[in-house]
Design a protein around this motif. Structure first.
Motif, short mmCIF file in Angstrom:
data_model
loop_
_atom_site.label_atom_id
_atom_site.label_comp_id
_atom_site.label_asym_id
_atom_site.label_seq_id
_atom_site.Cartn_x
_atom_site.Cartn_y
_atom_site.Cartn_z
N VAL A 141 0.74 -1.35 0.06
CA VAL A 141 -0.01 -0.18 -0.13
C VAL A 141 0.95 1.43 0.03
N SER A 142 0.48 2.22 -0.76
CA SER A 142 1.10 3.52 -0.75
C SER A 142 0.24 4.51 -0.23
N GLY A 143 0.79 5.85 0.18
CA GLY A 143 -0.20 6.99 0.60
C GLY A 143 -1.18 7.39 -0.24
N ALA A 144 -0.83 7.04 -1.78
CA ALA A 144 -2.01 7.34 -2.88
C ALA A 144 -3.18 6.48 -2.74
N ASP A 145 -3.03 5.22 -1.97
CA ASP A 145 -4.06 4.15 -1.83
C ASP A 145 -5.12 4.75 -0.63
N VAL A 146 -4.60 5.51 0.30
CA VAL A 146 -5.24 5.83 1.59
C VAL A 146 -6.53 6.31 1.50
N GLY A 147 -6.84 7.25 0.42
CA GLY A 147 -8.33 7.64 0.39
C GLY A 147 -9.26 6.73 -0.12
N ASP A 148 -8.74 5.98 -1.14
CA ASP A 148 -9.63 4.92 -1.40
C ASP A 148 -9.90 3.83 -0.62
N LEU A 149 -8.91 3.35 0.20
CA LEU A 149 -8.98 2.43 1.30
C LEU A 149 -9.89 2.93 2.38
N TRP A 150 -9.77 4.07 2.65
CA TRP A 150 -10.74 4.73 3.80
C TRP A 150 -12.31 4.73 3.21
N ARG A 151 -12.43 5.19 2.05
CA ARG A 151 -13.74 5.23 1.68
C ARG A 151 -14.43 4.02 1.36
N GLN A 152 -13.82 2.96 1.20
CA GLN A 152 -14.17 1.59 1.12
C GLN A 152 -14.43 0.92 2.58
N GLY A 153 -13.92 1.73 3.33
CA GLY A 153 -14.23 1.12 4.82
C GLY A 153 -13.14 0.12 5.30
N ASP A 154 -11.88 0.08 4.65
CA ASP A 154 -10.87 -0.64 4.98
C ASP A 154 -10.05 0.14 6.00
N VAL A 155 -10.49 0.04 7.16
CA VAL A 155 -9.66 0.94 8.20
C VAL A 155 -8.44 -0.01 8.49
N ARG A 156 -8.60 -1.41 8.67
CA ARG A 156 -7.53 -2.42 9.18
C ARG A 156 -6.31 -1.79 8.22
N ALA A 157 -6.54 -1.94 6.78
CA ALA A 157 -5.35 -1.74 5.94
C ALA A 157 -4.86 -0.25 6.07
N VAL A 158 -5.60 0.80 6.52
CA VAL A 158 -5.04 2.17 6.57
C VAL A 158 -4.13 2.11 7.97
N ALA A 159 -4.67 1.39 9.12
CA ALA A 159 -3.98 1.42 10.20
C ALA A 159 -2.70 0.55 10.06
N GLN A 160 -2.62 -0.61 9.47
CA GLN A 160 -1.38 -1.32 9.40
C GLN A 160 -0.65 -0.71 8.38
N TYR A 161 -1.01 0.22 7.58
CA TYR A 161 0.07 0.90 6.63
C TYR A 161 0.52 2.01 7.39
N VAL A 162 0.01 2.84 8.31
CA VAL A 162 0.59 3.69 8.81
C VAL A 162 1.59 3.45 9.94
N GLN A 163 1.31 1.95 10.41
CA GLN A 163 2.31 1.31 11.50
C GLN A 163 3.65 1.07 10.70
N GLU A 164 3.44 0.46 9.49
CA GLU A 164 4.58 0.14 8.85
C GLU A 164 5.29 1.66 8.37
N ASP A 165 4.81 2.73 8.14
CA ASP A 165 5.53 3.97 8.05
C ASP A 165 6.34 4.35 9.20
N VAL A 166 5.54 4.02 10.18
CA VAL A 166 6.24 4.59 11.46
C VAL A 166 7.53 3.79 11.83
N LEU A 167 7.08 2.28 11.79
CA LEU A 167 8.49 1.62 11.96
C LEU A 167 9.70 1.73 10.74
N ALA A 168 9.13 2.05 9.74
CA ALA A 168 10.27 2.31 8.94
C ALA A 168 10.88 3.59 9.15
N SER A 169 10.15 4.67 9.57
CA SER A 169 10.70 5.84 9.79
C SER A 169 11.65 5.96 10.98
#
Length: 251
Positions: A141-169
């Motif tokens: 997943v990339s940041g460009a996908d977040v809007g579509d994932l959120w509007r589709q109700g895939d909150v889990r995917a958004v949450a896991q993606y932001v966690q991955e970015d935090v660990l990488a950072s």
């Protein structure tokens, strides 16, 4: 270390990134690292911000940054912290002084370290830095996908993606601070402890690549010897201090 995922009400006609004041947070992940001696422990908070819940979200974020703590971001000075400040102002939450302290911090203020400053400014990005260090990032997943994932109700995917970015950072941050201080222990010991922590938490299973990437494997190999070196250095320092105190008392 923190990162936000945001959405906008209307995308730019040319597909470019919308100006930051148009962004509203929908998720935020916050990795707190604490050190005691040579050991490190971690806490990962991930908050979801739904419409109508902005005040609750912002208050929880503000409580994670008590006075004396340091916030670390990648592009947070120009985006994440500013989004938090603007949203707090929009909702009349002028008492959120921790968010204010982070958002108002200048480039050399220890309240907030932006990794873009540590790595030369706008010419770098999280994806490029992680690629250079062999750190997993944006694997599905990339940041460009977040809007579509959120509007589709895939909150889990958004949450896991932001966690991955935090660990990488965070892994990028450890490379930066070890280089700045000229001390490999500042990178290897926390990465080794982080790897063990991830493996011990079933709910962090999706973050396992961070425990087995090249920096993690090197850190886990180097950590035992570095701990011994650190313990010997600490013992020598204590002995020198005791000798100095004894010599002063004998005068």
């Amino acid at each position: 270390m923190f990162d936000l995922e945001t959405i906008v009400d209307e995308e730019m006609p040319d597909g470019s990134f919308p100006p930051w004041p148009r962004h509203k947070p929908v998720a935020g992940s916050f990795l707190t690292a604490r050190r005691e001696g040579q050991d490190h422990d971690f806490t990962l908070h991930t908050f979801i911000c739904r419409e109508g819940g902005e005040e609750h979200f912002l208050r929880k974020v503000d409580a994670l940054f008590p006075s004396g703590s340091m916030a670390v971001t990648l592009n947070g000075r120009g985006f994440d912290a500013q989004v938090l400040r603007l949203q707090a102002q929009r909702h009349g939450l002028y008492e959120l002084r921790n968010i204010a302290r982070i958002a108002d911090a200048g480039r050399y203020d220890i309240a907030h370290l932006d990794l873009l400053d540590a790595y030369g400014g706008r010419g770098s990005s999280l994806a490029e830095l992680c690629k250079a260090f062999s750190i997993p990032v944006k694997t599905s997943v990339s940041g460009a996908d977040v809007g579509d994932l959120w509007r589709q109700g895939d909150v889990r995917a958004v949450a896991q993606y932001v966690q991955e970015d935090v660990l990488a950072s965070y892994l990028v941050y450890l490379h930066a601070i070890a280089w700045r201080q000229g001390d490999e222990r500042l990178m290897a010991l926390p990465i080794a402890d982080l790897s063990v922590w991830i493996e011990s938490e079933p709910k962090l299973r999706h973050l396992l690549p961070f425990a087995t990437c090249r920096p993690a494997m090197r850190a886990r190999t180097r950590a035992p010897a570095l701990r011994v070196e650190g313990a010997l250095a600490d013992a020598e320092l204590r002995l020198k201090r005791e000798q100095d105190e004894a010599a002063f008392a004998a005068r």
